[in-house]
Design a protein around this motif. Structure first.
Motif, short mmCIF file in Angstrom:
data_model
loop_
_atom_site.label_atom_id
_atom_site.label_comp_id
_atom_site.label_asym_id
_atom_site.label_seq_id
_atom_site.Cartn_x
_atom_site.Cartn_y
_atom_site.Cartn_z
N PHE A 44 1.05 -1.12 0.04
CA PHE A 44 0.20 -0.10 -0.15
C PHE A 44 0.77 1.24 -0.08
O PHE A 44 1.75 1.32 0.94
CB PHE A 44 -0.81 -0.14 1.28
CG PHE A 44 -1.86 1.29 1.23
CD1 PHE A 44 -2.87 1.28 0.60
CD2 PHE A 44 -1.44 2.31 2.23
CE1 PHE A 44 -3.86 2.12 0.52
CE2 PHE A 44 -2.48 3.49 2.17
CZ PHE A 44 -3.41 3.39 1.37
N GLY A 45 0.37 1.97 -0.81
CA GLY A 45 1.32 3.42 -0.98
C GLY A 45 2.61 3.35 -1.82
O GLY A 45 3.15 4.42 -2.15
N MET A 46 2.90 2.30 -2.34
CA MET A 46 3.90 2.03 -3.39
C MET A 46 3.70 2.93 -4.66
O MET A 46 2.54 2.83 -5.05
CB MET A 46 4.46 0.76 -3.66
CG MET A 46 5.12 0.08 -2.67
SD MET A 46 5.65 -1.71 -3.28
CE MET A 46 7.00 -1.21 -4.35
N LYS A 47 4.65 3.80 -4.87
CA LYS A 47 4.38 4.74 -6.08
C LYS A 47 4.71 3.85 -7.29
O LYS A 47 4.12 4.20 -8.53
CB LYS A 47 4.97 6.06 -6.00
CG LYS A 47 4.55 6.63 -4.83
CD LYS A 47 5.12 8.09 -4.52
CE LYS A 47 4.58 8.76 -3.48
NZ LYS A 47 4.54 9.96 -3.42
N ASP A 48 5.55 3.05 -7.24
CA ASP A 48 6.26 2.20 -8.56
C ASP A 48 5.15 1.18 -8.95
O ASP A 48 4.70 0.54 -7.86
CB ASP A 48 7.57 1.57 -8.08
CG ASP A 48 8.78 2.78 -8.01
OD1 ASP A 48 8.40 3.78 -8.73
OD2 ASP A 48 9.36 2.27 -7.40
N ILE A 49 4.78 0.76 -9.98
CA ILE A 49 4.04 -0.19 -10.40
C ILE A 49 4.59 -1.52 -10.82
O ILE A 49 4.21 -2.48 -10.96
CB ILE A 49 3.08 0.28 -11.61
CG1 ILE A 49 4.14 0.27 -12.81
CG2 ILE A 49 2.04 1.38 -11.31
CD1 ILE A 49 3.22 0.80 -14.21
#
Length: 70
Positions: A44-49
């Motif tokens: 949750f909250g990871m900006k990278d896909i």
């Protein structure tokens, strides 16, 4: 001719492949031993896909060690 130690070092130096998070989520039980819901909480909250398996495993371990607030 290379020996086993040199081969192991070459593998360690190779860049780890990045996967899309939705692909890792689909196989979270097999890869990390956690349900998809736990995987979702950990990333949750990871900006990278995209992320490596090692990165995600570290996040899951940290997530599971967090103290639950009441």
């Amino acid at each position: 001719m290379t020996n086993k130690n040199e081969q192991a070092a070459a593998k360690a130096n190779a860049e780890e492949y990045k996967f899309y998070l939705h692909e890792l989520r689909e196989h979270s039980q097999t890869l990390f031993g956690v349900k998809p819901e736990v995987f979702d909480g950990a990333v949750f909250g990871m900006k990278d896909i995209q992320a490596t398996k090692t990165e995600v495993k570290k996040r899951i371990d940290a997530f599971l060690k967090k103290e639950v607030k009441q």
